[in-house]
Each structure stands twice: as structure tokens, then as C-alpha cells.
Design a protein around this motif. Sequence first.
Motif, short mmCIF file in Angstrom:
data_model
loop_
_atom_site.label_atom_id
_atom_site.label_comp_id
_atom_site.label_asym_id
_atom_site.label_seq_id
_atom_site.Cartn_x
_atom_site.Cartn_y
_atom_site.Cartn_z
N LEU A 90 1.30 -5.55 12.90
CA LEU A 90 1.92 -6.50 11.99
C LEU A 90 2.65 -5.84 10.82
O LEU A 90 3.68 -6.34 10.38
CB LEU A 90 0.86 -7.46 11.43
N ARG A 91 2.12 -4.73 10.34
CA ARG A 91 2.68 -4.08 9.15
C ARG A 91 3.42 -2.79 9.46
O ARG A 91 4.07 -2.22 8.60
CB ARG A 91 1.57 -3.78 8.14
N GLY A 92 3.28 -2.28 10.69
CA GLY A 92 3.96 -1.05 11.07
C GLY A 92 3.33 0.20 10.50
O GLY A 92 4.00 1.22 10.34
N THR A 93 2.02 0.17 10.21
CA THR A 93 1.36 1.32 9.59
C THR A 93 1.12 2.48 10.55
O THR A 93 0.85 3.58 10.10
CB THR A 93 0.01 0.91 8.96
N ALA A 94 1.17 2.23 11.84
CA ALA A 94 0.98 3.27 12.87
C ALA A 94 -0.38 3.95 12.76
O ALA A 94 -0.53 5.11 13.15
CB ALA A 94 2.11 4.30 12.82
N ARG A 95 -1.39 3.24 12.28
CA ARG A 95 -2.73 3.82 12.17
C ARG A 95 -3.51 3.76 13.48
O ARG A 95 -4.43 4.54 13.69
CB ARG A 95 -3.54 3.10 11.09
N PHE A 96 -3.17 2.84 14.34
CA PHE A 96 -3.94 2.67 15.57
C PHE A 96 -3.64 3.77 16.55
O PHE A 96 -2.48 4.07 16.85
CB PHE A 96 -3.65 1.31 16.21
N ARG A 97 -4.68 4.37 17.06
CA ARG A 97 -4.58 5.36 18.13
C ARG A 97 -5.58 4.94 19.20
O ARG A 97 -6.78 4.89 18.96
CB ARG A 97 -4.96 6.76 17.63
N GLY A 98 -5.08 4.62 20.35
CA GLY A 98 -5.99 4.20 21.40
C GLY A 98 -5.24 3.66 22.59
O GLY A 98 -4.02 3.49 22.55
N ALA A 99 -6.00 3.41 23.63
CA ALA A 99 -5.45 2.85 24.87
C ALA A 99 -6.36 1.70 25.30
O ALA A 99 -7.34 1.92 26.01
CB ALA A 99 -5.38 3.93 25.94
N ALA B 294 6.03 -4.08 6.57
CA ALA B 294 5.00 -4.01 5.54
C ALA B 294 5.01 -5.23 4.62
O ALA B 294 3.98 -5.57 4.03
CB ALA B 294 5.15 -2.73 4.72
N ASP B 295 6.15 -5.90 4.50
CA ASP B 295 6.20 -7.05 3.60
C ASP B 295 5.75 -8.36 4.25
O ASP B 295 5.71 -9.40 3.61
CB ASP B 295 7.57 -7.19 2.95
N LEU B 296 5.36 -8.32 5.52
CA LEU B 296 4.86 -9.51 6.20
C LEU B 296 3.52 -9.93 5.64
O LEU B 296 3.23 -11.13 5.49
CB LEU B 296 4.73 -9.25 7.71
N CYS B 297 2.67 -8.94 5.35
CA CYS B 297 1.31 -9.25 4.91
C CYS B 297 0.71 -8.04 4.21
O CYS B 297 1.25 -6.94 4.26
CB CYS B 297 0.45 -9.65 6.10
N THR B 298 -0.44 -8.27 3.61
CA THR B 298 -1.17 -7.19 2.95
C THR B 298 -2.27 -6.69 3.87
O THR B 298 -2.61 -7.34 4.87
CB THR B 298 -1.80 -7.68 1.64
N GLU B 299 -2.85 -5.57 3.51
CA GLU B 299 -4.01 -5.08 4.25
C GLU B 299 -5.16 -6.08 4.14
O GLU B 299 -5.93 -6.24 5.09
CB GLU B 299 -4.44 -3.70 3.74
N GLU B 300 -5.28 -6.75 3.00
CA GLU B 300 -6.32 -7.76 2.85
C GLU B 300 -6.10 -8.92 3.82
O GLU B 300 -7.05 -9.45 4.40
CB GLU B 300 -6.38 -8.27 1.41
N ASP B 301 -4.84 -9.32 4.03
CA ASP B 301 -4.53 -10.36 5.02
C ASP B 301 -5.00 -9.93 6.41
O ASP B 301 -5.59 -10.72 7.15
CB ASP B 301 -3.03 -10.64 5.08
N VAL B 302 -4.72 -8.68 6.76
CA VAL B 302 -5.12 -8.16 8.07
C VAL B 302 -6.64 -8.14 8.18
O VAL B 302 -7.21 -8.54 9.20
CB VAL B 302 -4.53 -6.74 8.31
N GLN C 191 0.74 -17.97 6.64
CA GLN C 191 1.08 -18.54 7.94
C GLN C 191 2.23 -17.82 8.63
O GLN C 191 2.36 -17.90 9.86
CB GLN C 191 1.35 -20.04 7.82
N GLU C 192 3.06 -17.11 7.90
CA GLU C 192 4.09 -16.31 8.56
C GLU C 192 3.42 -15.19 9.37
O GLU C 192 3.75 -14.97 10.53
CB GLU C 192 5.06 -15.72 7.54
N MET C 193 2.45 -14.52 8.76
CA MET C 193 1.70 -13.50 9.48
C MET C 193 0.93 -14.13 10.64
O MET C 193 0.90 -13.60 11.74
CB MET C 193 0.72 -12.78 8.55
N ALA C 194 0.31 -15.27 10.39
CA ALA C 194 -0.49 -15.94 11.42
C ALA C 194 0.36 -16.28 12.64
O ALA C 194 -0.06 -16.07 13.78
CB ALA C 194 -1.13 -17.20 10.84
#
Length: 130
Positions: A55-64, A4-12, A97-100
Amino acid sequence: MPTADLCTEEDVHQLVHGFYADVRRDPVLGPVFDAHITDWDRHLATMVDFWSSALRGTARFRGAPMPKHAALPGLSAELFQRWLTLFGETTARLGNQEMASRARALAVRIAESLWYGYQVNQAREQQGAA
């Protein structure tokens, strides 16, 4: 490893919306994406969830993603390379740029995996048609 400390939701959000704005303007990729995405708002929200999870580990994505991409007609290694090139151009403009850097490395693995899965699926379809 996502953190979570890699980037913000705004960065994403900036990453995803900037990249897909570039894709939609691209003379090669734009028509391919526009032919298959009927609801851009939904697609962008899904991609924000994907990259937030990756990138942030939020685990929001559900899909294949593999079956959807494997079913697309007429993909080529050149299209995947163009996708990676645009992704690199987009991430180069980001402030974080770390996130990038992490996103670019992940994008390479994603492109390789999707291209491999696509080729396997195409080979299976050709064997089934023979």
C-alpha cells in the motif's frame, strides 16, 4: 500503485491487527490459521511489512507466500471467500477508506492468485501420486 501518501504506518497496523483479530475469532478461519501459525507476533509483523509494501511502497516485505499457501492441506474456495468477507468487514471499519478500498481490491487479486496457485499445486501432487 503503492504510494506513501495513501496511508500511515498506523493505518497499516490497524488494518493488519484488526483483520487478524477477526480471523482468530472466526469459527471457520480461526482454527485453520491457529493450526499453521505458531508465532502470531512474527506473523503479524510480516503481514504489516507486506501490507506496508503493497500500500505504501516501503519494500519491507521479503518472502514468497505462494509456496507456503500451496503446501497447506484442505483449503477450499469457500475458505478463500470467507477470508475475503472478513477482510471486507475489517476494512469497512477503518477510518481511511481510500486505503481500505485499495486494500480490498488487492486482497481480491491475492486471494485469486493464491487459490489458483493452490489448485495448480494440488493437481501436480495428484498427478505425481498416480
